[in-house]
Write an enzyme that holds these catalytic residues in place. Structure first.
Site, PDB file in Angstrom:
ATOM      1  CE1 TYR A  28      -4.172   1.748   0.373  1.00 35.95           C
ATOM      2  CE2 TYR A  28      -2.931   3.103   1.908  1.00 35.95           C
ATOM      3  CZ  TYR A  28      -4.054   2.899   1.132  1.00 35.95           C
ATOM      4  OH  TYR A  28      -5.046   3.836   1.098  1.00 35.95           O
ATOM      5  CB  ALA A  59      -2.572  -4.549   7.028  1.00 38.37           C
ATOM      6  CB  ILE A  85       0.118   5.722   8.157  1.00 44.18           C
ATOM      7  CG1 ILE A  85       1.463   5.127   7.718  1.00 44.18           C
ATOM      8  CG2 ILE A  85       0.302   7.135   8.723  1.00 44.18           C
ATOM      9  CD1 ILE A  85       2.141   5.883   6.582  1.00 44.18           C
ATOM     10  CD  GLU A  88      -8.730  13.500   7.920  1.00 45.76           C
ATOM     11  OE1 GLU A  88      -9.923  13.438   7.577  1.00 45.76           O
ATOM     12  OE2 GLU A  88      -7.936  14.323   7.442  1.00 45.76           O
ATOM     13  CB  THR A  89     -11.826   7.010   9.905  1.00 47.84           C
ATOM     14  OG1 THR A  89     -10.993   6.028   9.267  1.00 47.84           O
ATOM     15  CG2 THR A  89     -12.202   8.098   8.904  1.00 47.84           C
ATOM     16  CG  HIS A  91     -10.135   1.619   7.972  1.00 45.91           C
ATOM     17  ND1 HIS A  91     -10.921   0.496   7.844  1.00 45.91           N
ATOM     18  CD2 HIS A  91      -9.088   1.453   7.119  1.00 45.91           C
ATOM     19  CE1 HIS A  91     -10.383  -0.318   6.946  1.00 45.91           C
ATOM     20  NE2 HIS A  91      -9.271   0.245   6.491  1.00 45.91           N
TER      21      HIS A  91
END
Length: 183
Positions: A28, A59, A85, A88-89, A91
């Site tokens: 990614y 992942a 990494i 903002e959420t 997730h």
């Protein structure tokens, strides 16, 4: 600060027979993944082992790919490489927790897996951890897999059995005894 700490690193395990590992990587963040593969490959080669590399989208797919491979291949161990990494959420939390949990469950089933999925706050942290000249976490994950392979080979042929185990003398008697003697 983690970058200034020193850590003890186990000596490289000595394997009596060559090992074959599968590096499962999520590219990614391609540059980070490439650095981690370089570190893992160097460690595997230094141990006299061989490897193959496969790529998966993210992942979360790494543990599934390892499980699929284990059902249909002959790898001695696996190196899971990727990078998550924080964004903002939430997730980030799901990906970190679920990929780690799935890898741990596979390990508890007997697979030899070195977990090199980075879980970081920012790109700078990932770059330092992935760089073979810095923290070299790819090599660390490969070393973990190699150590687990060595342990499996050391103890793999030993069986403890499950449940009640009769003393060996009783087993011998039972095998030769045809019942009470009437003589």
């Amino acid at each position: 600060m983690a970058g200034t700490e020193t850590h003890y690193i186990l000596p490289r395990p000595e394997l009596a027979a060559p090992a074959k590992l599968l590096i499962v990587v999520s590219p990614y963040y391609k540059d980070i993944a490439d650095n981690m593969i370089a570190g893992a490959a160097a460690e595997i080669e230094a141990a006299g082992a061989t490897y193959e590399v496969i790529e998966v989208p993210g992942a979360l797919e790494i543990p599934t790919a390892i499980a699929i491979s284990d059902r249909g291949s002959n790898f001695d161990g696996y190196v899971a490489l990727g990078c998550v990494i924080r964004g903002e959420t939430t997730h980030y939390d799901t990906v970190c927790n679920d990929s780690s949990r799935a890898i741990q469950l596979l390990g508890l089933q007997g697979l030899c897996i070195g977990n090199g999925i980075l879980t970081v706050e920012n790109r700078a942290q990932a770059e330092v951890r992935a760089d073979p000249a810095e923290q070299n976490k790819g090599a660390g994950a490969a070393a973990a897999a190699l150590h687990l392979i060595a342990l499996t080979r050391k103890w793999g042929d030993q069986t403890k059995g499950v449940g009640f185990k009769a003393p060996s003398e009783a087993i011998k008697l039972a095998a030769t005894d045809n019942g009470p003697s009437t003589a």
